[in-house]
Design a protein around this motif. Structure first.
Motif, PDB file in Angstrom:
ATOM      1  N   GLN A  41       0.866  -1.181   0.000  1.00  0.00           N
ATOM      2  CA  GLN A  41       0.000   0.000   0.000  1.00  0.00           C
ATOM      3  C   GLN A  41       0.900   1.227   0.000  1.00  0.00           C
ATOM      4  N   MET A  42       1.154   1.757  -1.192  1.00  0.00           N
ATOM      5  CA  MET A  42       2.082   2.869  -1.361  1.00  0.00           C
ATOM      6  C   MET A  42       1.434   4.203  -1.020  1.00  0.00           C
ATOM      7  N   LEU A  43       0.120   4.301  -1.278  1.00  0.00           N
ATOM      8  CA  LEU A  43      -0.652   5.522  -1.065  1.00  0.00           C
ATOM      9  C   LEU A  43      -1.917   5.176  -0.293  1.00  0.00           C
ATOM     10  N   PRO A  44      -2.577   6.171   0.294  1.00  0.00           N
ATOM     11  CA  PRO A  44      -3.891   5.898   0.881  1.00  0.00           C
ATOM     12  C   PRO A  44      -4.835   5.337  -0.186  1.00  0.00           C
ATOM     13  N   PRO A  45      -5.740   4.447   0.186  1.00  0.00           N
ATOM     14  CA  PRO A  45      -6.555   3.741  -0.810  1.00  0.00           C
ATOM     15  C   PRO A  45      -7.513   4.628  -1.591  1.00  0.00           C
ATOM     16  N   PHE A  46      -7.795   5.832  -1.089  1.00  0.00           N
ATOM     17  CA  PHE A  46      -8.694   6.721  -1.839  1.00  0.00           C
ATOM     18  C   PHE A  46      -7.995   7.365  -3.040  1.00  0.00           C
ATOM     19  N   MET A  47      -6.672   7.268  -3.109  1.00  0.00           N
ATOM     20  CA  MET A  47      -5.946   7.753  -4.286  1.00  0.00           C
ATOM     21  C   MET A  47      -5.955   6.631  -5.314  1.00  0.00           C
ATOM     22  N   ILE A  48      -7.118   6.414  -5.925  1.00  0.00           N
ATOM     23  CA  ILE A  48      -7.387   5.180  -6.656  1.00  0.00           C
ATOM     24  C   ILE A  48      -6.583   5.052  -7.950  1.00  0.00           C
ATOM     25  N   ASP A  49      -6.167   6.181  -8.531  1.00  0.00           N
ATOM     26  CA  ASP A  49      -5.436   6.099  -9.796  1.00  0.00           C
ATOM     27  C   ASP A  49      -3.921   6.100  -9.613  1.00  0.00           C
ATOM     28  N   GLY A  50      -3.458   6.135  -8.367  1.00  0.00           N
ATOM     29  CA  GLY A  50      -2.024   6.082  -8.104  1.00  0.00           C
ATOM     30  C   GLY A  50      -1.273   7.363  -8.383  1.00  0.00           C
ATOM     31  N   ARG A  51      -2.001   8.420  -8.753  1.00  0.00           N
ATOM     32  CA  ARG A  51      -1.367   9.701  -9.072  1.00  0.00           C
ATOM     33  C   ARG A  51      -1.208  10.520  -7.784  1.00  0.00           C
TER      34      ARG A  51
END
Length: 307
Positions: A41-51
């Motif tokens: 989990q690199m980012l919080p899950p709400f950052m759905i597009d990975g940007r």
């Protein structure tokens, strides 16, 4: 809180698509990335597009009342120079972006020269990634020293993360001796949870060297909020080099998979181990002076619906 805050260590990227030590790092969905053979989990899950964009970070900064941030880089994210140059021009009052060269490839001195000529005010080196399958890259290599002398001549600061412990401390001392006017910010608070971390902190006894705490909540993750061990470490570091040499950094966005962005500094604000002037220096004034920030924006407090 009657003062603005500066984040001395954060990251932005549009997409991760790179390799480190022949292992793939690649953006997936819902904040996840393929990271060296496993899904993390690199980012919080709400950052759905990975940007991991400047606009999302600015929303977090405004909410947490952080006026400005230094954007560093890391090999695990890939070189983000083109995007960060756009960010620097679009939001010059909020971000100070570092360029990055890949010292694992030939010609990085000329790349550094091009980045400096373009206008980058800082160069980031993730020296914690310099131990490679084919051998270690030394910070005192000829081409590296030429780059540091160029940076010193041009007034460009060095942002650097070191391997844990003392393996690169001797090399850093040689660099400081050869380039006494080179401004250096050592990241990850000297890899504070590893043995002999104090030796990295002591580098700040030199006039142009500072320590920033990017990643300190990650390093004390097992302890978790309110990170009392981290505050004690800040207290110890101050006893070694003085509070004037220490700066707060969040290591956003990876650290906010576990905590909110505001939590990455308010454990300092709420601590009774530091007085108000020490908090002010750590959270703002040291970074303001070192990086040359001016005209910091003042952000209002917005009341939460839960209050």
């Amino acid at each position: 809180m009657d003062y603005t805050i500066i984040d001395a260590h954060a990251h932005l990227w549009l997409r991760q698509d790179t390799e480190v030590n022949e292992q793939k790092i690649q953006t997936l969905d819902n904040g996840k990335s393929l990271f060296m053979g496993e899904i993390r989990q690199m980012l919080p899950p709400f950052m759905i597009d990975g940007r991991n964009t400047a606009e999302i970070f600015l929303s977090n900064m405004d909410y947490a009342r952080v006026s400005a941030a230094v954007i560093t880089q890391e090999y695990i994210d890939g070189l983000q120079n083109d995007y960060l140059w756009e960010v620097q021009h679009k939001y010059p009052d909020r971000f100070l972006c570092c360029g990055m060269v890949d010292v694992r490839k030939k010609g990085y001195l000329e790349h550094a020269r091009a980045l400096i000529e373009k206008g980058f005010k800082g160069i980031k080196l993730p020296a914690n990634r310099f131990s490679l399958p084919g051998g270690r890259i030394f910070l005192t290599a000829d081409e590296m020293m030429q780059m540091f002398k160029l940076m010193e001549e041009k007034g460009v600061f060095l942002s650097i993360d070191l391997e844990e412990g003392t393996s690169q401390v001797g090399e850093m001392k040689e660099i400081i001796g050869e380039c006494p006017d080179l401004k250096i910010a050592v990241g990850h608070f000297g890899m504070v949870t590893y043995p002999d971390w104090q030796e990295q902190i002591k580098l700040a006894r030199n006039k142009n060297v500072m320590i920033e705490s990017g990643g300190i909540t990650w390093l004390f993750n097992d302890e978790f909020y309110p990170f009392k061990g981290a505050v004690w470490a800040i207290r110890e570091a101050a006893s070694l080099v003085g509070m004037d040499k220490l700066m707060w950094g969040s290591d956003y966005p990876r650290t906010i998979t576990a905590i909110t962005y505001r939590m990455s500094y308010d454990f300092v604000l709420k601590s009774d181990l530091l007085d108000e002037e020490e908090k002010r220096k750590f959270l703002r004034s040291n970074a303001e002076k070192f990086y040359g920030f001016t005209d910091l924006v003042s952000l209002p407090y917005i009341k939460n619906m839960s209050e």
